[in-house]
Design a protein around this motif. Structure first.
Motif, short mmCIF file in Angstrom:
data_model
loop_
_atom_site.label_atom_id
_atom_site.label_comp_id
_atom_site.label_asym_id
_atom_site.label_seq_id
_atom_site.Cartn_x
_atom_site.Cartn_y
_atom_site.Cartn_z
N GLU A 88 1.54 -3.65 22.09
CA GLU A 88 1.79 -3.56 20.65
C GLU A 88 1.23 -4.77 19.92
N LYS A 94 3.06 -7.94 14.12
CA LYS A 94 3.03 -7.52 12.72
C LYS A 94 3.70 -8.59 11.87
N THR A 141 -3.86 2.88 21.61
CA THR A 141 -5.16 3.00 20.94
C THR A 141 -6.28 2.64 21.90
N ASP A 162 7.68 0.25 8.14
CA ASP A 162 8.01 0.82 9.45
C ASP A 162 7.28 2.13 9.70
N SER A 170 3.90 2.25 11.43
CA SER A 170 3.67 2.18 12.87
C SER A 170 4.60 3.07 13.67
N ASP A 227 3.46 6.75 12.55
CA ASP A 227 2.16 6.20 12.97
C ASP A 227 1.08 6.37 11.89
N HIS A 258 -0.40 4.19 10.01
CA HIS A 258 -1.47 3.21 10.06
C HIS A 258 -2.58 3.67 11.02
N ARG A 259 -2.14 4.16 12.18
CA ARG A 259 -3.10 4.61 13.18
C ARG A 259 -3.89 5.81 12.68
#
Lengths: 236, 826
Positions: B397, B400, B570, B755, B758, B762, B764-765
């Motif tokens: 991870e 952050k 990722t 929150d 991520s 998810d 952001h991904r």
């Protein structure tokens, strides 16, 4: 007043011979007398938590008032009955923000008639907002009071229990607020923004209906009638 | 080795002890001593079995030995010298035990004690009054210390802080809480140096920064100390003779092979990714366990006493295998494990390397691992993971920025301890690296939130939780408020759990463990499910406990716990994409998998590493769109949600979607092949569509609830006055809706948004993926389903289909007849 309303969104049925409409946002309409009924508004429930140190967002009264004003706009009633527990506690009016108090005043005084039914949370609803106060009232062949009577009570329309219903399908479930009825009497859902719900399978409903009542479950844009046998308890 | 070092590093008493064991101090252990003597913080990165723990404690033991020598009287005053913090209670206990060996063998008179949630009230009080030399504890206990009076006096003499498995704590909210606690300690004990320990660090610089107190405008880093790498692990991938399933995670086809490997090993750890998989694998192993090998089960829902029993049996070498989840990931030394089996894909290379480290706690011999993929796609993932292990390429991870809900909890905690000055606290907080970039405006907002809720409609002033005293210092308004805060300390918000109690005839019974409330809510009496390795029949709920009896059913309804489903990392996803696009790398794959990919190449196309393959095809009166982003189920679900909204607006009448780790399938009533796919997958879906969906997403509400609990807006359950989880869930949903309507910029909504980037959503991904594939979409219009699409299509019906919302359930069960029948509609 009904012709302005989109009928498919509304559940129409009779309670003890009187035609009523259940609105998907949780108010009941009795068209023949131009009446809108709303229950358990619980104004200032949020700020009651702040007294105990939990600072919940102080906007529940505002949200409740907005939705109520929209419902009134939608149905254009002449009379509104607030079916008790309109104020979360006896000091709720003192904590209410001035702006919200003014909104409420304006709403009450725009109607021909506004009736506050006394509830257990607000045995003496505050007078400064206008409207009449009574413990129960009869209209259109129905009697409106806060707490439902245990045992048969044909024609009674009440609140207090905050009915909600849970249904399951293919291993998934949904639990929403609902109107509870058996065709002879009815219990309204709680309208307030911070009010929770009691499952219609609970004993409290059995004591009133002699069994689990049918549920008119509030969906996103319409009310879904669901038979008692399709309702399940929260837990076995 | 030691004779090449300056003699001053290792005092003779210690050198003798090493010699008496036939050991020499390792270079990284000596470097830890050197760093300590130089007054530096240090991050020790060494493989499991490399003497890491001792490396962390040696400087403490040396200093303490000097103290004892200076004052050898048995009644010497003790002062807290070293604080050890680990993510697991069990690890503290284990380390305390291991530490006692050198301490007693060197004849050091030291007090070493643990303090966890289980420590008795009287022992806690005694520890406060007379601190031990070394205290081993958890991040939550440290937060509690910060929230009590006299914390300053308690920590004043502290010299060292050792943080174990620091890579596992730092990226989480627990890491934020710990970083804030460390910042507080450093104010009270400016000389205390920090040491971090870890075997698998992906971002060494980031972690070295995390470990050290920051100063305004410059980044500071702990010294990185490296141990010699251990022998490279030997990783095999199971290539069974049986047919490899297209989808699913049962691993049933591989069980016989796994059983044979277990038989040939001394002791095996069988890792799985979810608790339901653990139950299933355990059951399957016992079904074929003709030799009655002692095989046990270990996962986080089992009763602690049950778990302790398994751990003790392992340590005593009485077991042949343990089927376990991530509960056994971290560094407890369980004895003679010589084989690690990973059932199902490992999801990330760091996770796999960490798990491999569980076998063979000796450095010089390689650990042995067997990967047992449960379906075809997992073969690709396992192959990619094996290559990553061979290259020792780590993921893990990312670190952050510190979470604002955790900051709120810490500020409240400080107000419950010694009164604080707001300016000084701001400076102190910015020395914690997750909060080094915190701006004053945000800090003031969080402070206001903590005190009054921080609402624009400032009506709560007279109910404040924190008040500013006349001397300018902030403190909790009443001792009751402080006490309530202490009961809510911590960042782990478990989904509400109920005890599972088994009884034979309805009475009595014993506790098997705990199960999620939402799962129980789906059960009706008579339903059966697999738990603690047994098929159980649900009888009902009594006094907050799930009553069950043992069942003879062979086909139980298996619990699908939502805990423990890690998304594909990722890093590993990129490796899988590379592997798929290039047939020259397929020779390591089983022939079944190769044939499958060959066929895909003939019938459709292979997904390219840099692009996105989109296939459309008709199938039984519906039209499907399948795409292969390889970004993990969570990001795919979010994508599916956004795509269906978009398709709805384009009047394409989408009906539903289903996602797995690698692909997403969307279907509807109209042919989707003529769409402009660049427009459909455009990044702008992360704007209004996302916003509209989040307004009603259950996952977003759950995310908000976690933030609200951590920030102290609502209270978690305390023992004794349990609310049911349902009531909590209900009210936080309502709170979320009201807050979103009136104050969309509120600091707590910001925390929940961060929150969502991520966690469960998810986002952001997904955003990164959408920008990666921009202009790189390859569409293939097919007349039937492609080979690669089969696995995700098989998930339809097994996984909840997200297109069907609550409304569809209501529509299903509602009956218009009801009104006619029961209520005489006109």
């Amino acid at each position: 007043m009904t012709d302005t309303v989109q009928l498919q969104a509304i559940c129409r049925f009779r309670v003890h011979e009187t035609l009523v409409l259940a609105d998907p946002d949780g108010v009941l309409v009795v068209p023949e007398v131009g009446l809108l009924v709303v229950s358990d508004l619980h104004f200032e429930k949020g700020s009651s938590f702040a007294v105990g140190g939990q600072m919940l967002p102080p906007y529940d009264t505002r949200t409740t008032l907005r939705r109520l004003a929209e419902a009134i706009e939608r149905h254009q009633p002449r009379t509104v009955i607030a079916l008790g527990d309109s104020f979360h506690d006896t000091r709720a009016d003192q904590r209410m923000h001035d702006e919200d108090a003014a909104t409420l005043c304006a709403l009450v005084n725009r109607l021909e008639r506004w009736i506050w039914i006394e509830g257990n949370h607000d045995p003496a609803p505050p007078p400064q907002f206008g409207g009449e106060v009574t413990d129960e009232i009869e209209l259109a062949g129905l009697v409106f009071r806060h707490e439902p009577t245990e045992g048969a009570a044909p024609g009674e329309v009440a609140g207090h229990l905050h009915p909600c219903a849970k249904v399951r399908r293919k291993g998934r479930s949904v639990r929403n607020r609902c109107f509870a009825t058996d065709g002879t009497r009815l219990i309204l859902p709680a309208f307030g923004a911070y009010t929770g719900g009691l499952n219609v399978c609970d004993d409290a409903f059995t004591r009133c209906f002699g069994g689990t009542p049918d549920a008119m479950i509030m969906g996103r844009d319409r009310v879904w009638p669901v038979a008692a046998k399709a309702c399940v308890p929260d837990r076995y | 080795m030691p004779d090449t070092q300056p003699p001053s590093l290792l005092p003779s008493r210690f050198a003798d002890w090493f010699a008496s064991r036939g050991w020499a101090a390792r270079p990284h252990q000596l470097e830890m001593i050197e760093a300590a003597q130089a007054g530096e913080d240090a991050l020790l990165i060494a493989p499991t079995g490399g003497g890491k723990t001792l490396g962390g404690f040696l400087p403490s033991l040396i200093e303490l030995a000097e103290t004892v020598a200076a004052n050898p009287r048995p009644d010497r005053p003790h002062a807290l010298h070293t604080l050890y913090i680990s993510p697991l209670k069990a690890l503290s206990v284990d380390v305390a035990r291991n530490l006692m060996t050198p301490v007693s063998e060197m004849g050091l008179d030291l007090r070493i004690e643990t303090r966890t949630g289980d420590t008795s009230q009287s022992k806690r009080q005694r520890q406060r009054a007379q601190p031990p030399d070394i205290l081993l504890t958890t991040p939550e206990q440290l937060a509690l210390f910060c929230a009590t009076a006299n914390a300053e006096a308690f920590f004043r003499d502290l010299r060292r802080i050792v943080i174990d498995e620091v890579h596992a704590i730092a990226p989480q909210k627990r890491g934020d809480l710990l970083a804030l606690g460390l910042a507080a300690i450093t104010r009270w004990a400016p000389d205390a140096r920090r040491a971090g320990l870890s075997a698998t660090v992906a971002d060494e610089g980031g972690l070295a920064r995390w470990l050290t107190a920051q100063s305004p405008d410059t980044s500071r880093f702990a010294r990185i100390v490296r141990g010699a790498p251990g022998a490279r692990p030997r990783v095999d991938i199971l290539d069974p003779d049986t047919r490899i399933p297209w989808a699913g995670h049962s691993g049933r086809h591989a069980i016989a092979d796994v059983y044979e490997r277990i038989k040939a090993s001394k002791m095996a750890l069988v890792f799985v990714n979810t608790r339901s998989q653990a139950e299933m694998t355990f059951q399957e192993l016992w079904n074929i366990n003709d030799e009655n090998l002692p095989i046990a089960l270990h996962h986080g829902s089992l009763a602690p006493e049950q778990r302790r029993k398994v751990e003790a049996a392992m340590a005593a070498g009485k077991l042949k295998a343990v089927v376990c989840t991530s509960t056994l990931d971290l560094g407890i030394d369980w004895g003679d494990v010589d084989l690690v089996v990973q059932m199902g894909a490992p999801k990330g290379s760091s996770r796999l390397i960490q798990r491999l480290g569980r076998s063979n706690h000796q450095l010089d011999s390689p650990s042995r691992a067997l990967l047992a993929p449960t379906n075809r796609f997992e073969h690709l993932e396992c192959q990619a993971a094996r290559e990553a292990v061979a290259a020792n390429a780590l993921d893990g991870e990312p670190l952050k920025a510190g979470a604002l809900d955790v900051l709120a909890q810490h500020i409240m905690g400080r107000g419950c301890g010694e009164a604080f000055n707001a300016d000084a606290l701001f400076d102190e907080i910015r020395t914690a690296s997750p909060y080094a970039e915190l701006d004053r405006e945000t800090y003031d907002k969080v402070l206001d939130f903590t005190a009054t809720g921080g609402y624009a409609l400032a009506t709560y002033d007279r109910f404040r939780r924190l008040i500013k005293r006349r001397d300018g210092l902030w403190t909790a308004r009443t001792p009751q408020i402080a006490q309530r805060h202490r009961l809510n300390v911590g960042t782990i918000v478990e989904s509400p759990m109920l005890d599972v109690v088994v009884s034979s005839r309805g009475r009595g019974g014993h506790r098997l463990g705990q199960i999620e409330e939402w799962f129980v809510d789906q059960l009706a009496p008579g339903d059966t499910f697999l738990f603690a390795g047994q098929v159980l029949r649900f009888e009902g709920i009594e006094e907050m406990a799930v009553r069950v009896t043992r069942s003879t059913d062979t086909e139980p309804r298996i619990p699908t716990y939502n805990g423990g489903k890690f998304p594909l990392s990722t890093y590993l996803a990129a490796r899988v994409r590379d592997l798929v696009q290039d047939p020259s790398g397929w020779d390591q794959l089983p022939s079944q998998v190769r044939d499958w990919l060959d066929l895909q190449q003939k019938r459709s196309r292979l997904p390219r590493a840099k692009g996105l393959l989109v296939e459309t095809f008709p199938r039984s009166a519906r039209f499907y769109l399948v795409c292969y982003p390889f970004e993990g189920r969570l990001a795919h679900q979010t994508l599916g949600m956004l795509l269906t909204r978009r398709l709805e607006r384009m009047r394409m009448r989408p009906m539903g979607f289903v996602a797995n780790e690698y692909a997403l399938s969307v279907w509807g009533l109209r042919d989707l092949s003529g769409l402009d796919f660049d427009a459909l997958f455009d990044e702008d879906m992360m704007g209004d569509d996302l916003d509209a969906w989040l307004a009603e997403s259950q996952l977003m509400m759950r995310t908000f609830r976690n933030c609200a609990v951590i920030a102290g807006l609502i209270e978690r359950r305390f023992p004794g006055h349990e609310k049911t989880g349902r009531q909590v869930t209900m009210s936080t949903d309502l709170i979320y809706n009201v807050l979103r309507e009136h104050e969309p910029d509120h600091v707590l909504l910001k925390a929940a948004w961060a929150d969502a980037g991520s966690g469960l959503l998810d986002i952001h991904r997904l955003g990164t993926a959408l920008s990666r594939i921009k202009g790189q979409i390859e569409h293939v219009d097919l007349d039937r389903i492609s080979p690669l699409a089969v696995p995700v299509m098989l998930e339809i019906g097994k996984e909840p289909v997200y297109g069907e919302g609550h409304e569809s359930i209501l529509e299903d069960v509602s009956s218009e007849d009801l009104i006619a029948e029961a209520m005489r509609l006109d």
